[in-house]
Design a protein around this motif. Structure first.
Motif, PDB file in Angstrom:
ATOM      1  N   ALA A 206       0.833  -1.203   0.000  1.00  0.00           N
ATOM      2  CA  ALA A 206       0.000   0.000   0.000  1.00  0.00           C
ATOM      3  C   ALA A 206       0.868   1.252   0.000  1.00  0.00           C
ATOM      4  O   ALA A 206       1.961   1.276   0.570  1.00  0.00           O
ATOM      5  CB  ALA A 206      -0.912   0.012   1.216  1.00  0.00           C
ATOM      6  N   ASN A 207       0.346   2.299  -0.622  1.00  0.00           N
ATOM      7  CA  ASN A 207       1.012   3.604  -0.616  1.00  0.00           C
ATOM      8  C   ASN A 207       0.457   4.406   0.549  1.00  0.00           C
ATOM      9  O   ASN A 207      -0.707   4.790   0.560  1.00  0.00           O
ATOM     10  CB  ASN A 207       0.747   4.325  -1.940  1.00  0.00           C
ATOM     11  N   ILE A 208       1.294   4.636   1.566  1.00  0.00           N
ATOM     12  CA  ILE A 208       0.856   5.339   2.773  1.00  0.00           C
ATOM     13  C   ILE A 208       2.062   5.965   3.439  1.00  0.00           C
ATOM     14  O   ILE A 208       3.145   5.369   3.480  1.00  0.00           O
ATOM     15  CB  ILE A 208       0.123   4.368   3.743  1.00  0.00           C
ATOM     16  N   GLU A 209       1.912   7.174   3.930  1.00  0.00           N
ATOM     17  CA  GLU A 209       3.017   7.859   4.597  1.00  0.00           C
ATOM     18  C   GLU A 209       3.252   7.265   5.988  1.00  0.00           C
ATOM     19  O   GLU A 209       2.317   6.777   6.630  1.00  0.00           O
ATOM     20  CB  GLU A 209       2.722   9.356   4.709  1.00  0.00           C
ATOM     21  N   PRO A 210       4.493   7.320   6.466  1.00  0.00           N
ATOM     22  CA  PRO A 210       4.834   6.682   7.742  1.00  0.00           C
ATOM     23  C   PRO A 210       3.996   7.141   8.923  1.00  0.00           C
ATOM     24  O   PRO A 210       3.575   6.323   9.757  1.00  0.00           O
ATOM     25  CB  PRO A 210       6.311   7.051   7.929  1.00  0.00           C
ATOM     26  N   GLU A 211       3.757   8.445   9.027  1.00  0.00           N
ATOM     27  CA  GLU A 211       3.016   8.954  10.177  1.00  0.00           C
ATOM     28  C   GLU A 211       1.587   8.418  10.198  1.00  0.00           C
ATOM     29  O   GLU A 211       1.034   8.123  11.259  1.00  0.00           O
ATOM     30  CB  GLU A 211       3.006  10.486  10.174  1.00  0.00           C
ATOM     31  N   ILE A 212       0.989   8.297   9.014  1.00  0.00           N
ATOM     32  CA  ILE A 212      -0.381   7.780   8.914  1.00  0.00           C
ATOM     33  C   ILE A 212      -0.387   6.284   9.209  1.00  0.00           C
ATOM     34  O   ILE A 212      -1.283   5.765   9.887  1.00  0.00           O
ATOM     35  CB  ILE A 212      -0.965   8.056   7.513  1.00  0.00           C
TER      36      ILE A 212
END
Length: 410
Positions: A206-212
């Motif tokens: 999945a494409n997701i930023e680390p903080e999220i």
């Protein structure tokens, strides 16, 4: 309702492994740290992956946790994990820290990636110096692959007293793209989770930023890994680590994304699978116990009651003996610390209602005992004071638990 709908869209990948999500490879091997089973493993992503992790709340924490926290804190990106079993590298002082850094450096050099993109994890006996003469020379012999044989070797490399490997893999569609999530875990004893638990490693494309990703992992862990107990102990090495390669091609996930609840449902489903496998494989266990609580003032209160019941040694031994001794259940509810009305509690064991408004009902002890001989035993409680719900998982307590832990080092 949304989570139920999301779960219904999740497809279990038969034969899928921790290396199934795009970008990941794994390896595992035997180095001699343990007598027979694999004891050194590696997980690798061919791009810097968004990383999120949770750790034990035990104030005494093993050296690898310090190193992994440091690695993730720099950019919140990881490319690799190096993990060993058989030795926890805990309570080993400055030498233990140096050894964990040496493992990180050796893995980074082997993969030609920056040191701070490598996480380190260890599990096993506490208080022994690391056998670095066995670990370091063999890092170069780890053969990374995406095939099932490599995944099986990795899964075995993280085990201690576990009787079986624990892995799962699922897919769901997000933004019209197939997103895969998989995981591998170990855990059999010293399991009473807080924040992070045992060892669990999750991969996703999945494409997701680390903080999220960190926020999503925390929420999923609270409802899964933090809801299992085997023996009431919290290890020095517990860690849940997630890496997301972003190769699925979906739009970056956030709570505002239209498919956010599909992703969080996928994450929770994957974590719950692994959590239940750990509870089922508790040291000496013969049965999985699921406790479902409804009618609490809120979800937190419901989970508190569920965990108290499933963690009760008296409840656990009753389940082992297939004894419908409901007094142990009601006593656990009363000491849970949750706000309950002592005159309004309903309780069932499997399909058999035992209490209504805290008063015993007539039931066949023979029928309930026969039900409790199953591999899976469910206890249901309705507190009848609100709308809160929660679940917890554990296992029965058997003679073998004492035998295994009395001779753990010998």
């Amino acid at each position: 309702m949304v989570l139920i709908k999301a779960s219904s869209m999740i497809k279990k990948m038969e034969g899928g492994t921790i290396a199934t999500p795009a970008g990941f490879q794994v390896a595992g091997m035997h180095t001699g740290v343990k007598r027979k089973r694999n004891d050194l493993g590696m997980l690798y992503c061919d791009v810097p992956a968004s990383a999120a992790a949770l750790y034990t709340l035990n104030v005494i924490q093993a050296a690898p946790l310090k190193v992994t926290k440091e690695s993730i804190s720099k950019e919140r990106k990881l490319q690799a994990l190096i993990v060993n079993s058989g030795n926890a590298n805990a309570c080993t002082g400055k030498q233990g820290e140096q050894d964990a850094y040496t493992m990180r450096r050796a893995a980074a050099e082997q993969l030609s990636i920056p040191e701070h993109t490598v996480a380190v994890s260890s599990t096993g006996v506490i208080g022994l110096d690391m056998p670095m003469n066995k670990i370091i020379p063999n890092i170069k012999h780890l053969e990374l692959s995406t095939d099932e044989k490599a995944a099986a070797a990795f899964n075995e490399s993280i085990l201690t007293t576990d009787t079986t490997t624990k892995s799962t893999c699922h897919q769901i569609t997000i933004d019209g793209q197939t997103v895969t999530m998989a995981g591998s875990a170990k855990g059999s004893g010293m399991i009473e989770p807080n924040m992070g638990t045992m060892l669990a490693f999750l991969t996703t494309d999945a494409n997701i930023e680390p903080e999220i990703l960190q926020l999503a992992l925390k929420e999923a862990t609270d409802k899964t890994f933090n809801c299992i107990t085997v023996d009431g102990d919290t290890s020095t090495n517990d860690m849940v680590l997630t890496m997301a390669s972003g190769k699925a091609g979906n739009e970056s996930l956030t709570p505002e994304h239209s498919d956010w609840e599909k992703f969080t449902g996928l994450l929770r489903h994957t974590c719950e699978d692994l959590a239940k496998m750990i509870a089922r494989d508790g040291e000496g266990a013969t049965k999985l116990i699921e406790v479902e609580v409804s009618g609490a003032y809120d979800d937190g209160q419901a989970v508190k009651v569920a965990k108290t019941i499933v963690g009760s040694s008296l409840v656990k031994t009753a389940v082992y003996g297939s004894d419908p001794n409901w007094g142990r259940i009601i006593a656990a509810i009363g000491r849970s610390g949750a706000d309950v009305n002592a005159a309004k509690i309903d309780t069932s064991i499997g399909p058999f209602q035992i209490l209504q408004n805290s008063q015993p009902l007539s039931f066949s002890e023979t029928d309930v005992s026969r039900y409790m001989q199953n591999d899976d035993v469910k206890i249901s409680v309705d507190l009848n004071v609100g709308n809160g719900t929660g679940k917890a998982w554990g296992c029965d307590l058997t003679y073998d638990y004492v035998r295994i832990n009395a001779s753990y080092r010998t």
